[in-house]
Structures are given as C-alpha cells and as structure tokens.
Design an enzyme around this catalytic site. Structure first.
Site, PDB file in Angstrom:
ATOM      1  N   ARG A  50       0.853  -1.198  -0.055  1.00 40.74           N
ATOM      2  CA  ARG A  50      -0.103   0.006   0.077  1.00 40.74           C
ATOM      3  C   ARG A  50       0.717   1.045   0.051  1.00 40.74           C
ATOM      4  O   ARG A  50       0.736   2.283  -0.466  1.00 40.74           O
ATOM      5  CB  ARG A  50      -1.093  -0.081   1.181  1.00 40.74           C
ATOM      6  CG  ARG A  50      -1.870   1.178   1.096  1.00 40.74           C
ATOM      7  CD  ARG A  50      -3.200   0.880   2.369  1.00 40.74           C
ATOM      8  NE  ARG A  50      -2.528   1.080   3.797  1.00 40.74           N
ATOM      9  CZ  ARG A  50      -3.269   0.947   4.713  1.00 40.74           C
ATOM     10  NH1 ARG A  50      -4.541   0.660   4.818  1.00 40.74           N
ATOM     11  NH2 ARG A  50      -2.587   1.131   5.901  1.00 40.74           N
ATOM     12  N   ARG A 103      10.487  18.271  -8.313  1.00 41.91           N
ATOM     13  CA  ARG A 103      12.024  18.182  -9.066  1.00 41.91           C
ATOM     14  C   ARG A 103      13.085  18.794  -8.191  1.00 41.91           C
ATOM     15  O   ARG A 103      14.266  18.309  -8.394  1.00 41.91           O
ATOM     16  CB  ARG A 103      11.786  18.633 -10.396  1.00 41.91           C
ATOM     17  CG  ARG A 103      10.923  17.915 -11.335  1.00 41.91           C
ATOM     18  CD  ARG A 103      10.666  18.585 -12.705  1.00 41.91           C
ATOM     19  NE  ARG A 103      10.313  19.983 -12.523  1.00 41.91           N
ATOM     20  CZ  ARG A 103      10.124  20.942 -13.487  1.00 41.91           C
ATOM     21  NH1 ARG A 103      10.123  20.583 -14.684  1.00 41.91           N
ATOM     22  NH2 ARG A 103       9.458  22.205 -13.301  1.00 41.91           N
ATOM     23  N   LYS A 149      -2.507   6.953   1.208  1.00 44.87           N
ATOM     24  CA  LYS A 149      -2.165   7.162   2.642  1.00 44.87           C
ATOM     25  C   LYS A 149      -1.045   8.274   2.467  1.00 44.87           C
ATOM     26  O   LYS A 149       0.142   8.047   2.971  1.00 44.87           O
ATOM     27  CB  LYS A 149      -1.734   6.063   3.305  1.00 44.87           C
ATOM     28  CG  LYS A 149      -2.004   6.022   4.656  1.00 44.87           C
ATOM     29  CD  LYS A 149      -2.010   4.679   5.437  1.00 44.87           C
ATOM     30  CE  LYS A 149      -1.855   4.879   6.937  1.00 44.87           C
ATOM     31  NZ  LYS A 149      -2.775   5.688   7.609  1.00 44.87           N
ATOM     32  N   GLU A 182     -16.038   7.038   6.286  1.00 47.20           N
ATOM     33  CA  GLU A 182     -15.093   6.369   7.107  1.00 47.20           C
ATOM     34  C   GLU A 182     -15.006   7.110   8.358  1.00 47.20           C
ATOM     35  O   GLU A 182     -15.469   8.358   8.399  1.00 47.20           O
ATOM     36  CB  GLU A 182     -13.593   5.762   6.520  1.00 47.20           C
ATOM     37  CG  GLU A 182     -12.906   7.116   6.162  1.00 47.20           C
ATOM     38  CD  GLU A 182     -11.479   6.607   5.701  1.00 47.20           C
ATOM     39  OE1 GLU A 182     -10.925   5.488   5.625  1.00 47.20           O
ATOM     40  OE2 GLU A 182     -10.972   7.373   4.831  1.00 47.20           O
TER      41      GLU A 182
HETATM   42  N1  PMP Z   1      -8.972   5.143   7.354  1.00 51.16           N
HETATM   43  C1  PMP Z   1      -7.940   6.045   7.737  1.00 51.16           C
HETATM   44  C2  PMP Z   1      -8.199   7.435   7.276  1.00 51.16           C
HETATM   45  C3  PMP Z   1      -6.858   5.667   8.325  1.00 51.16           C
HETATM   46  O1  PMP Z   1      -5.803   6.737   8.711  1.00 51.16           O
HETATM   47  C4  PMP Z   1      -6.776   4.411   8.857  1.00 51.16           C
HETATM   48  C5  PMP Z   1      -5.432   3.825   9.636  1.00 51.16           C
HETATM   49  N2  PMP Z   1      -4.260   4.464   9.283  1.00 51.16           N
HETATM   50  C6  PMP Z   1      -7.661   3.375   8.351  1.00 51.16           C
HETATM   51  C7  PMP Z   1      -8.874   3.926   7.766  1.00 51.16           C
HETATM   52  C8  PMP Z   1      -7.439   2.019   8.971  1.00 51.16           C
HETATM   53  O2  PMP Z   1      -6.357   1.511   7.739  1.00 51.16           O
HETATM   54  P1  PMP Z   1      -5.570  -0.054   8.695  1.00 51.16           P
HETATM   55  O3  PMP Z   1      -6.641  -0.951   8.943  1.00 51.16           O
HETATM   56  O4  PMP Z   1      -4.827  -0.074   7.401  1.00 51.16           O
HETATM   57  O5  PMP Z   1      -4.891   0.625   9.756  1.00 51.16           O
END
Ligand code: PMP
Length: 288
Positions: A50, A103, A149, A182
């Site tokens: 990831r 750059r 991320k 989320e």
């Molecule tokens: N959503 C967001 C915005 C996050 O930052 C995270 C954790 N870092 C998750 C979901 C959960 O992801 P994971 O299970 O890979 O930790």
C-alpha cells in the site's frame, strides 16, 4: 530508542529532518502504521504494498525495493528489542526549496520508528464508542483520493476537531452526497441480517488492511460480506456497528448521533470478529 533514518540507525534525539523537507512544508509524502504481535509483524507485505502504491500515484520513487524495506522494518524492531510494537514508516519527497516543485527535492527521506504499542483503554472495547457525524466531508477521490495514505491528514484532523468540540472521541465523515465514508483513522462496518457491510473505496475511504482482514474473517463466519453505499439511516438501523484500524483493531460502536445501535451494547458478531481477529494476529504475521 533507535530510529532508522535514510540508511542508518540513529538515536531518537539525533533523528532530525530538514525544515526544507517537503513532507513538513507541504505534506508531500506517504506513510504506514503497522503493528507487531509477540514477534510477528501483522500483514507487513500488505502495508508495504500500500505504501508503494500511494507513492506511485504521487510519482514519489521510494529509493529501495519492497523486500529491502520489509527488512528495514524487521531490523528496526530487532534493534529496539520490541515484540509488541507500533511501527511508523514514512517516506517524504525530501529536502527541496520553498516552492512546490518536487523536481527540486533531491532524494526522498525514509524513516522508521518502532515504539511500544500504546493500547486503547479496555473500557472502549467493553462499553463501545458513541460517534457523531460531522460537517467536514471526506476528501473526494477526484481531488485527493483517500486511498492514498499521504502525510496530508488535515481533512481527517478537521473532522476530529469537530468531534472533540462536540464532546465525542471520533467522527463519521460523509461524502458530498451524504454517503458514509469512514472515521478519521478507522474504517466502518455495520452488521444487519447476517450481512457485513462496509462502504466501497470509490466513495472515498482508505482500503484498510484491518478492513480487508475483517472482510475475510466475516466470510469464514458465513456472513454475506459486501461493499455497499451506506446512508446515516442504514447506520442508525444496523444491528451492530464497529470500526477497524491497525492501532484500534475492532472497536464496537453503540451510539451514532444520539441513536442507539442495536441493543446499545457491543454486538455478538462484533465480539466474534474480535476473537477471530486476535487469533489471526497470532499466526498471520512475519517473524523478525
Ligand atoms: N482510514 C484512515 C483514514 C486511516 O488513517 C486508517 C489507519 N491508518 C484506516 C482507515 C485503517 O486502516 P488500517 O486498517 O490499514 O490501519
């Protein structure tokens, strides 16, 4: 504590990055939060994959192969003699000038911090969490895809501030059309009539590693597991609800915007999944 920084292990007080680092100036970089359980790193390859995918989208070339970075994580854990740890892996665009131009950044900054895991209070898992939906919408994938991320977490931090200001610990973020996405650092699931439902990534969520593991465990428990668009109405009328994330694992949600979820206490399927998840952490990791 020994920190891996650009090819070397240094003491934490010597682990410094430049004020010209674009990770700091612009949030131009990517990261992972990873966890180890009793000497096994949980889903390490998935986290590394990831990280490289996030970096690829940003056209940020991580200056080593994936296998090498896997070894760096393992080495950081060994050097610090940690068996149960939280690992933060960060790659920034590196040091540049005051303009945005990537750059100008010569070489990416890579660092790995491994520390003792700070467990969440037991009460959270026994009593469950009350959530609030907030006005700050989740970033739209067309602008800044939540599947990346990146080091730019202001969208999440603004939502977190709203929750805290309203007296809650965690926020539910919606899409511009009002679909559930989320929480600020966790994915969200509901249980209804033997179905385990979670929002699809295209609506604007991170593809959580814990989310993926829980979807697989759900299938093993003979639940119908689906990615589905969810409204607040769906959440209010769910039988169970929980959050997933690397640090928090599986957290029961018992109230949303004042409405009790199911019986208003952690649900039976949530508890089953928590047990199955703990079992998985004992076997599914990479030894170091
Ligand atoms: N959503 C967001 C915005 C996050 O930052 C995270 C954790 N870092 C998750 C979901 C959960 O992801 P994971 O299970 O890979 O930790």
């Amino acid at each position: 504590m020994r920190i891996y920084l650009n090819g070397k292990f240094v003491n934490s007080h010597e682990a410094r990055v430049s004020v010209f680092d674009h990770g700091l100036l612009y949030g131009d970089g990517v990261f992972e939060g990873i966890r180890s359980y009793d000497g096994l790193v949980f889903k390490l390859r998935e986290h590394i994959q990831r990280l490289y995918e996030s970096a690829h989208t940003l056209m940020l070339k991580i200056p080593m192969e994936q296998a090498e970075l896997v070894n760096v994580v393992k080495q950081t854990l060994r050097v610090n003699q940690l068996r149960n740890a939280y690992i933060r892996l960060v790659v920034t665009r590196g040091e540049g000038d005051l303009g945005l131009d990537p750059r100008k950044c010569g070489r990416p900054t890579v660092f790995v911090i491994a520390d003792k895991i700070e467990l969440y209070p037991k009460k959270l898992y026994e009593e469950g969490l009350a959530l609030i939906t907030v006005a700050t919408q989740r970033n739209v994938p067309e602008a800044l895809n939540p599947q990346i991320k990146s080091l730019n977490y202001l969208n999440n931090i603004l939502a977190k501030i709203e929750a805290i200001t309203a007296g809650y610990e965690e926020a539910i973020m919606l899409s511009p059309s009002g679909y559930v996405t989320e929480c600020t650092g966790e994915n969200l699931f509901i249980v209804k009539d033997k179905q385990l439902l979670t929002p699809p990534p295209y609506i604007g969520v991170l593809r959580g590693i814990t989310r993926q593991a829980v979807m697989e465990l759900g299938k093993e428990l003979r639940l119908q597991v689906r990615e589905e668009l969810l409204t607040r109405h769906d959440l209010f009328n769910a039988q169970e609800c929980f959050l997933t994330g690397t640090a928090a694992e599986i957290v029961p949600v018992v109230k949303i915007d004042g409405r009790a979820i199911g019986a208003g206490a952690p649900g039976a399927i949530t508890k089953k999944l928590q047990r199955a998840f703990h079992q998985l952490t004992k076997t599914a990791g990479i030894r170091y």
